[in-house]
Scaffold this motif. Sequence first.
Motif, mmCIF file in Angstrom:
data_model
loop_
_atom_site.group_PDB
_atom_site.id
_atom_site.type_symbol
_atom_site.label_atom_id
_atom_site.label_comp_id
_atom_site.label_asym_id
_atom_site.label_seq_id
_atom_site.Cartn_x
_atom_site.Cartn_y
_atom_site.Cartn_z
ATOM 1 N N ASP A 162 0.841 -1.193 0.000
ATOM 2 C CA ASP A 162 0.000 0.000 0.000
ATOM 3 C C ASP A 162 0.880 1.250 0.000
ATOM 4 O O ASP A 162 2.007 1.249 0.498
ATOM 5 C CB ASP A 162 -0.907 0.017 1.234
ATOM 6 N N ASN A 163 0.327 2.297 -0.568
ATOM 7 C CA ASN A 163 0.984 3.610 -0.558
ATOM 8 C C ASN A 163 2.322 3.619 -1.311
ATOM 9 O O ASN A 163 3.216 4.406 -0.993
ATOM 10 C CB ASN A 163 1.204 4.104 0.877
ATOM 11 N N LEU A 164 2.440 2.744 -2.301
ATOM 12 C CA LEU A 164 3.636 2.758 -3.133
ATOM 13 C C LEU A 164 3.614 3.981 -4.041
ATOM 14 O O LEU A 164 2.603 4.279 -4.680
ATOM 15 C CB LEU A 164 3.705 1.488 -3.986
ATOM 16 N N ARG B 108 -3.134 -8.206 -8.352
ATOM 17 C CA ARG B 108 -3.895 -7.031 -7.944
ATOM 18 C C ARG B 108 -2.950 -5.874 -7.648
ATOM 19 O O ARG B 108 -1.760 -6.076 -7.384
ATOM 20 C CB ARG B 108 -4.760 -7.314 -6.722
ATOM 21 N N LEU B 109 -3.508 -4.671 -7.685
ATOM 22 C CA LEU B 109 -2.760 -3.471 -7.345
ATOM 23 C C LEU B 109 -3.307 -2.886 -6.048
ATOM 24 O O LEU B 109 -4.498 -3.026 -5.753
ATOM 25 C CB LEU B 109 -2.873 -2.433 -8.464
ATOM 26 N N PRO B 110 -2.479 -2.216 -5.260
ATOM 27 C CA PRO B 110 -2.950 -1.661 -3.987
ATOM 28 C C PRO B 110 -3.737 -0.378 -4.178
ATOM 29 O O PRO B 110 -3.625 0.298 -5.211
ATOM 30 C CB PRO B 110 -1.641 -1.383 -3.242
ATOM 31 N N ASP B 111 -4.533 -0.049 -3.175
ATOM 32 C CA ASP B 111 -5.164 1.254 -3.159
ATOM 33 C C ASP B 111 -4.080 2.320 -2.973
ATOM 34 O O ASP B 111 -3.007 2.059 -2.444
ATOM 35 C CB ASP B 111 -6.178 1.348 -2.018
ATOM 36 N N ASN B 112 -4.387 3.504 -3.424
ATOM 37 C CA ASN B 112 -3.478 4.645 -3.243
ATOM 38 C C ASN B 112 -2.148 4.484 -3.982
ATOM 39 O O ASN B 112 -1.128 5.054 -3.575
ATOM 40 C CB ASN B 112 -3.203 4.901 -1.757
ATOM 41 N N LEU B 113 -2.155 3.683 -5.050
ATOM 42 C CA LEU B 113 -0.957 3.581 -5.880
ATOM 43 C C LEU B 113 -0.803 4.852 -6.710
ATOM 44 O O LEU B 113 -1.749 5.321 -7.335
ATOM 45 C CB LEU B 113 -1.064 2.371 -6.814
ATOM 46 N N THR B 114 0.415 5.396 -6.708
ATOM 47 C CA THR B 114 0.705 6.592 -7.493
ATOM 48 C C THR B 114 1.807 6.277 -8.499
ATOM 49 O O THR B 114 2.882 5.809 -8.117
ATOM 50 C CB THR B 114 1.168 7.753 -6.588
ATOM 51 N N VAL B 115 1.505 6.495 -9.782
ATOM 52 C CA VAL B 115 2.475 6.262 -10.854
ATOM 53 C C VAL B 115 2.602 7.538 -11.669
ATOM 54 O O VAL B 115 1.620 8.010 -12.251
ATOM 55 C CB VAL B 115 2.047 5.078 -11.752
ATOM 56 N N GLY B 116 3.814 8.095 -11.710
ATOM 57 C CA GLY B 116 4.010 9.384 -12.369
ATOM 58 C C GLY B 116 3.955 9.336 -13.881
ATOM 59 O O GLY B 116 3.620 10.325 -14.524
ATOM 60 N N ARG B 117 4.272 8.176 -14.479
ATOM 61 C CA ARG B 117 4.217 8.057 -15.929
ATOM 62 C C ARG B 117 3.460 6.799 -16.331
ATOM 63 O O ARG B 117 2.320 6.621 -15.965
ATOM 64 C CB ARG B 117 5.640 8.073 -16.523
ATOM 65 N N ASP B 118 4.081 5.872 -17.071
ATOM 66 C CA ASP B 118 3.371 4.713 -17.617
ATOM 67 C C ASP B 118 3.298 3.558 -16.610
ATOM 68 O O ASP B 118 4.229 3.335 -15.822
ATOM 69 C CB ASP B 118 4.067 4.208 -18.878
ATOM 70 N N LEU B 119 2.188 2.801 -16.689
ATOM 71 C CA LEU B 119 2.004 1.598 -15.876
ATOM 72 C C LEU B 119 1.897 0.409 -16.831
ATOM 73 O O LEU B 119 0.948 0.312 -17.612
ATOM 74 C CB LEU B 119 0.743 1.732 -15.021
ATOM 75 N N HIS B 120 2.880 -0.503 -16.762
ATOM 76 C CA HIS B 120 2.946 -1.659 -17.652
ATOM 77 C C HIS B 120 2.471 -2.908 -16.922
ATOM 78 O O HIS B 120 3.118 -3.381 -15.987
ATOM 79 C CB HIS B 120 4.382 -1.885 -18.141
ATOM 80 N N LEU B 121 1.326 -3.463 -17.375
ATOM 81 C CA LEU B 121 0.757 -4.681 -16.799
ATOM 82 C C LEU B 121 0.520 -5.745 -17.861
ATOM 83 O O LEU B 121 -0.166 -6.731 -17.608
ATOM 84 C CB LEU B 121 -0.562 -4.353 -16.090
ATOM 85 N N GLU B 122 1.073 -5.564 -19.042
ATOM 86 C CA GLU B 122 0.833 -6.500 -20.137
ATOM 87 C C GLU B 122 1.356 -7.896 -19.796
ATOM 88 O O GLU B 122 2.353 -8.047 -19.094
ATOM 89 C CB GLU B 122 1.468 -6.006 -21.443
ATOM 90 N N THR C 54 -6.580 -9.027 -12.660
ATOM 91 C CA THR C 54 -8.017 -9.172 -12.925
ATOM 92 C C THR C 54 -8.814 -7.930 -12.576
ATOM 93 O O THR C 54 -9.945 -7.788 -13.029
ATOM 94 C CB THR C 54 -8.594 -10.367 -12.151
ATOM 95 N N ARG C 55 -8.233 -7.029 -11.779
ATOM 96 C CA ARG C 55 -8.949 -5.794 -11.442
ATOM 97 C C ARG C 55 -7.962 -4.689 -11.105
ATOM 98 O O ARG C 55 -6.823 -4.956 -10.722
ATOM 99 C CB ARG C 55 -9.916 -5.995 -10.279
ATOM 100 N N LEU C 56 -8.441 -3.459 -11.256
ATOM 101 C CA LEU C 56 -7.656 -2.287 -10.897
ATOM 102 C C LEU C 56 -8.345 -1.569 -9.741
ATOM 103 O O LEU C 56 -9.566 -1.649 -9.606
ATOM 104 C CB LEU C 56 -7.540 -1.337 -12.091
ATOM 105 N N PRO C 57 -7.611 -0.854 -8.895
ATOM 106 C CA PRO C 57 -8.240 -0.145 -7.780
ATOM 107 C C PRO C 57 -9.097 1.019 -8.268
ATOM 108 O O PRO C 57 -8.837 1.601 -9.327
ATOM 109 C CB PRO C 57 -7.054 0.342 -6.949
ATOM 110 N N ASP C 58 -10.119 1.344 -7.487
ATOM 111 C CA ASP C 58 -10.952 2.494 -7.813
ATOM 112 C C ASP C 58 -10.121 3.776 -7.753
ATOM 113 O O ASP C 58 -9.144 3.883 -7.013
ATOM 114 C CB ASP C 58 -12.121 2.597 -6.834
ATOM 115 N N ASN D 234 -14.200 6.136 -12.641
ATOM 116 C CA ASN D 234 -13.363 7.316 -12.401
ATOM 117 C C ASN D 234 -11.887 7.072 -12.730
ATOM 118 O O ASN D 234 -10.994 7.634 -12.096
ATOM 119 C CB ASN D 234 -13.489 7.787 -10.943
ATOM 120 N N LEU D 235 -11.667 6.217 -13.723
ATOM 121 C CA LEU D 235 -10.294 5.973 -14.165
ATOM 122 C C LEU D 235 -9.824 7.136 -15.026
ATOM 123 O O LEU D 235 -10.518 7.556 -15.954
ATOM 124 C CB LEU D 235 -10.230 4.670 -14.964
ATOM 125 N N THR D 236 -8.637 7.654 -14.718
ATOM 126 C CA THR D 236 -8.072 8.755 -15.485
ATOM 127 C C THR D 236 -6.706 8.347 -16.039
ATOM 128 O O THR D 236 -5.833 7.916 -15.285
ATOM 129 C CB THR D 236 -7.907 10.013 -14.608
#
Length: 201
Positions: free
Chosen positions: A93-95, A110-124, A129-133, A154-156
């Motif tokens: 959490d809080n990565l 799965r990914l944690p809540d409150n994940l912050t990624v400044g540029r690209d997120l590679h999950l290929e 199976t799901r992304l956090p709200d 509310n995915l941006t």
Amino acid sequence: MEKTLTLEQTEKIMAENNGNLNLAYSGITRLPDNLTVDGYLDLSGTAITELPDNLTVSGDLDLENTPITKLSDNLTIGGSLYLSGTAINELPDNLTVGRFLYLGNTPIIRLPDNLTVGRDLHLENTQITRLPDNLTVDGSLYLENTPITKLPDNLTIGDSLYLSGTAITELPDNLTVSGDLDLENTPITKLPDNLTCYSAN
């Protein structure tokens, strides 16, 4: 056999290498707690299985092709985080990752809540199976060839969204994609209301 570096040893190496700590393909298995790296930290190809507590890396952290299975809590990476080819299946959490997060070809589910990624997120090519709200990715999001079936509300996405080869059947309302939207080889038959994107494939 465990091979550990002391804080004094790591500080000496960094002082001789402009703040960088390059230990790639060395015999290192453990780092000291409370380590701060002003440049990049390269541990790729080592036998390291865990990171020390309170690790801070101002540049990139490369853990590709290591047996590591989990990251330390409250980890802060100023640059990019490379995890491809590891056995990581969840993130703390809080990565916070300042630039790119590479998780392709890992068993991440799965990914944690409150994940912050400044540029690209590679999950290929993962089993995600799901992304956090309320996930915000300032760059592009790569989800090609994953079993994911739904995107969160509310995915941006600050740049492009790549969904080719996924099982996604519909997109959420109010989705914002500032770059390209790639829906090739998906079962999607219609686009949602209030979709905002630069272009669609």
